[in-house]
Enzyme design. Structure first.
Site, mmCIF file in Angstrom:
data_model
loop_
_atom_site.group_PDB
_atom_site.id
_atom_site.type_symbol
_atom_site.label_atom_id
_atom_site.label_comp_id
_atom_site.label_asym_id
_atom_site.label_seq_id
_atom_site.Cartn_x
_atom_site.Cartn_y
_atom_site.Cartn_z
ATOM 1 N N ASN A 9 0.877 -1.181 0.000
ATOM 2 C CA ASN A 9 0.000 0.000 0.000
ATOM 3 C C ASN A 9 0.910 1.226 0.000
ATOM 4 O OD1 ASN A 9 -1.782 2.054 0.415
ATOM 5 N ND2 ASN A 9 -2.389 1.424 2.484
ATOM 6 N N LYS A 11 0.177 4.267 -0.277
ATOM 7 C CA LYS A 11 -0.427 5.459 0.363
ATOM 8 C C LYS A 11 -0.199 6.698 -0.516
ATOM 9 C CE LYS A 11 0.015 3.110 4.752
ATOM 10 N NZ LYS A 11 0.108 3.193 6.198
ATOM 11 N N HIS A 93 -9.490 1.266 4.983
ATOM 12 C CA HIS A 93 -8.198 1.488 5.637
ATOM 13 C C HIS A 93 -8.367 2.484 6.778
ATOM 14 C CE1 HIS A 93 -4.064 2.571 6.422
ATOM 15 N NE2 HIS A 93 -3.724 1.456 5.782
ATOM 16 N N GLU A 95 -6.618 4.853 7.794
ATOM 17 C CA GLU A 95 -6.300 6.257 7.471
ATOM 18 C C GLU A 95 -7.461 6.920 6.727
ATOM 19 O OE1 GLU A 95 -2.512 5.466 5.657
ATOM 20 O OE2 GLU A 95 -1.661 5.010 7.619
ATOM 21 N N GLU A 165 -5.124 -4.847 10.544
ATOM 22 C CA GLU A 165 -4.152 -3.769 10.739
ATOM 23 C C GLU A 165 -4.441 -3.041 12.042
ATOM 24 O OE1 GLU A 165 -2.318 -2.618 6.626
ATOM 25 O OE2 GLU A 165 -3.802 -1.149 7.249
ATOM 26 N N GLY A 171 2.793 2.404 10.881
ATOM 27 C CA GLY A 171 3.740 3.508 10.744
ATOM 28 C C GLY A 171 4.494 3.852 12.018
ATOM 29 N N SER A 209 3.686 -1.853 10.317
ATOM 30 C CA SER A 209 5.132 -1.880 10.544
ATOM 31 C C SER A 209 5.785 -3.209 10.147
ATOM 32 C CB SER A 209 5.470 -1.528 11.992
ATOM 33 O OG SER A 209 5.053 -0.204 12.284
ATOM 34 N N GLY A 230 3.039 -1.049 4.231
ATOM 35 C CA GLY A 230 3.069 0.379 3.923
ATOM 36 C C GLY A 230 4.475 0.833 3.591
ATOM 37 N N GLY A 231 5.113 1.507 4.533
ATOM 38 C CA GLY A 231 6.424 2.130 4.310
ATOM 39 C C GLY A 231 7.441 1.235 3.624
HETATM 40 P P1 13P Z 1 3.177 0.561 7.599
HETATM 41 O O1 13P Z 1 3.691 -0.745 7.025
HETATM 42 O O2 13P Z 1 3.881 1.757 7.082
HETATM 43 O O3 13P Z 1 3.078 0.486 9.100
HETATM 44 O O4 13P Z 1 1.651 0.712 7.061
HETATM 45 C C1 13P Z 1 0.802 -0.369 7.163
HETATM 46 C C2 13P Z 1 -0.433 -0.074 6.427
HETATM 47 O O5 13P Z 1 -1.219 0.791 6.822
HETATM 48 C C3 13P Z 1 -0.687 -0.795 5.179
HETATM 49 O O6 13P Z 1 -1.981 -0.572 4.695
#
Ligand code: 13P
Length: 247
Positions: A9, A11, A93, A95, A165, A171, A209, A230-231
């Site tokens: 993802n 983002k 999600h 966010e 999640e 994050g 994470s 994510g990251g």
């Molecule tokens: P991170 O891997 O950056 O923690 O993000 C996870 C996420 O929200 C994937 O949708």
């Protein structure tokens, strides 16, 4: 056994459409491992990344969609606009729940719209930090599953994916433990069963994470079939290592 699946993802990254295309190509260059791989670029890069990845083994997902078929919804994207570009869409999600005021009622409508359009939904659920501290994780995810599936017709949910999640792990650099993720996965499968679905066939991804360093915890966790990253998905080599951990 559910299918193994790892999705990146992205983002609101990377900074340009050209960078997104380059990242997509780098992900595809890692080749196949027996694990299904997807990337979810930002909406503005979706068409270009879909073009670049056509004919590769990497599937493209949207990050969100609107629940309405069409109409006066400024800045929103309809399922019908995604079907030629994406295999599916992330829905719910945390966010989007936080920044766009999505609640379970809206998530349920989005999920129903996605499956009606033939998009594979990756439904995100997970407890907040306060709910985690109160020991409510399994109750929260069970409640979310019941509410978020309320609008979709069962027959259309055969390709459903759930991403667990925990909001406090996203994050932060502090992932959940594999044990915590497994307990959540058990609660999710029980809730799927109560909703009339065969939970044993639904892939459950862990997200929060996940890195090349932490992925072993989840690749070895009971009931976890992949990751929503994510990251760490913004680095094609690290993402490739995460995919290989599930092979
Ligand atoms: P991170 O891997 O950056 O923690 O993000 C996870 C996420 O929200 C994937 O949708």
């Amino acid at each position: 056994m559910p299918e193994k699946l790892v999705v990146g993802n992205w983002k609101m990254n990377p900074p340009s459409v050209a960078d997104a295309v380059a990242l997509g190509r780098d992900v595809a260059a890692h080749g196949q491992t027996g694990v299904a791989v997807g990337v979810a670029p930002p909406a503005i890069a979706l068409a270009a990344v879909a073009d670049a990845l056509r004919g590769t083994a990497v599937a493209v997902y949207a990050q969100d969609l609107h629940w309405a078929e069409r109409g006066a919804f400024t800045a929103q994207i309809a399922a019908a606009m995604l079907v030629d570009l994406a295999a599916g869409s992330i829905v719910g999600h945390s966010e989007v729940r936080r920044d766009q005021c999505d609640d379970d009622a809206r998530v349920a409508k989005k999920l129903a719209r996605a499956v009606e359009a033939g998009l594979r939904p990756i439904l995100c659920v997970g407890e907040s930090a306060a709910q985690h501290a109160a020991g409510e994780a399994t109750a929260v995810v069970a409640r979310q599953i019941a509410a978020d599936l309320a609008e979709a017709r069962h027959a259309s949910l055969d390709r459903l994916v759930i991403a667990y999640e925990p909001v406090w792990a996203i994050g932060t650099g502090t992932p959940a433990t594999g044990e915590h993720a497994s307990a959540a996965a058990r609660a999710i499968r029980a809730a799927l069963k109560r909703a009339g679905l065969d939970g044993e066939r639904v892939p459950i991804l862990y997200g929060g994470s996940v890195s090349a360093r932490s992925v072993g915890e989840f690749a070895n966790a009971d009931g976890i079939d992949g990751a929503l990253v994510g990251g760490a998905s913004l680095d094609a080599d690290e993402f490739g290592a995460i995919v290989r951990a599930f092979a």
